[in-house]
Design a protein around this motif. Sequence first.
Motif, mmCIF file in Angstrom:
data_model
loop_
_atom_site.group_PDB
_atom_site.id
_atom_site.type_symbol
_atom_site.label_atom_id
_atom_site.label_comp_id
_atom_site.label_asym_id
_atom_site.label_seq_id
_atom_site.Cartn_x
_atom_site.Cartn_y
_atom_site.Cartn_z
ATOM 1 N N SER A 1 -2.097 14.542 8.646
ATOM 2 C CA SER A 1 -3.045 13.606 8.056
ATOM 3 C C SER A 1 -2.318 12.518 7.276
ATOM 4 N N ALA A 2 -3.094 11.489 6.942
ATOM 5 C CA ALA A 2 -2.584 10.390 6.130
ATOM 6 C C ALA A 2 -3.635 10.022 5.087
ATOM 7 N N MET A 3 -3.165 9.555 3.937
ATOM 8 C CA MET A 3 -4.076 9.132 2.889
ATOM 9 C C MET A 3 -3.509 7.892 2.203
ATOM 10 N N LEU A 4 -4.370 6.907 2.001
ATOM 11 C CA LEU A 4 -4.007 5.734 1.215
ATOM 12 C C LEU A 4 -4.134 6.116 -0.249
ATOM 13 N N THR A 5 -3.037 6.111 -0.978
ATOM 14 C CA THR A 5 -3.086 6.513 -2.383
ATOM 15 C C THR A 5 -3.003 5.330 -3.336
ATOM 16 N N VAL A 6 -2.410 4.221 -2.891
ATOM 17 C CA VAL A 6 -2.379 2.991 -3.673
ATOM 18 C C VAL A 6 -2.776 1.865 -2.734
ATOM 19 N N ALA B 1 0.867 -1.176 0.000
ATOM 20 C CA ALA B 1 0.000 0.000 0.000
ATOM 21 C C ALA B 1 0.905 1.228 0.000
ATOM 22 N N THR B 2 0.462 2.297 -0.626
ATOM 23 C CA THR B 2 1.206 3.550 -0.564
ATOM 24 C C THR B 2 0.426 4.507 0.318
ATOM 25 N N ILE B 3 1.099 5.008 1.349
ATOM 26 C CA ILE B 3 0.488 5.951 2.278
ATOM 27 C C ILE B 3 1.196 7.296 2.139
ATOM 28 N N GLN B 4 0.392 8.335 2.015
ATOM 29 C CA GLN B 4 0.917 9.691 1.930
ATOM 30 C C GLN B 4 0.674 10.398 3.261
ATOM 31 N N LEU B 5 1.747 10.851 3.900
ATOM 32 C CA LEU B 5 1.618 11.700 5.080
ATOM 33 C C LEU B 5 1.729 13.150 4.632
ATOM 34 N N ALA B 6 0.935 14.015 5.263
ATOM 35 C CA ALA B 6 0.963 15.444 4.927
ATOM 36 C C ALA B 6 1.106 16.270 6.196
ATOM 37 N N ASN B 7 1.866 17.336 6.095
ATOM 38 C CA ASN B 7 2.034 18.300 7.178
ATOM 39 C C ASN B 7 1.386 19.597 6.718
ATOM 40 N N GLU B 8 0.232 19.928 7.277
ATOM 41 C CA GLU B 8 -0.516 21.112 6.828
ATOM 42 C C GLU B 8 0.196 22.430 7.127
ATOM 43 N N GLN B 9 1.087 22.464 8.104
ATOM 44 C CA GLN B 9 1.807 23.704 8.420
ATOM 45 C C GLN B 9 2.914 23.986 7.408
ATOM 46 N N SER B 10 3.712 22.972 7.121
ATOM 47 C CA SER B 10 4.850 23.184 6.222
ATOM 48 C C SER B 10 4.496 22.962 4.759
#
Length: 126
Positions: free
Chosen positions: A74-79, A29-38
């Motif tokens: 946040s995190a999102m499953l992209t694959v 699975a590909t997981i994308q982590l995001a930092n909303e501040q940076s």
Amino acid sequence: MQLTNVTALVLGLLTSSGLAAPPSWVKPATIQLANEQSGAIANVAVPVDGVKRPVQELWGHTAVAHEGLVFASSAMLTVLQQTTVCEFTEELGLDVSMNAEKTYTSFGGGVKDLCAAYVVCKCEGM
């Protein structure tokens, strides 16, 4: 007679140990982590094998890391495959999961230090 019993036992053990591993067709699975501040984001392929892995180990060298520590909002499953389930956990209360129906999750209120968090991806039913 005993040779037959030993053979059956060995075959049974081999078969049951094969069931613990994911089938060869199960892709990471590909997981994308995001930092909303940076504004930083980072995608990492996580094996779908039921093994709990430190977030630091997987994302510690990516854009969401600062001095080796991982910070994300946040995190999102992209694959993923239809049966993929990924969970983020931490002793201090983080417990979120994602799957084919819920591919996005927030870590709750801003950027979170994930240095003590773990992620595990598995197929439903594993």
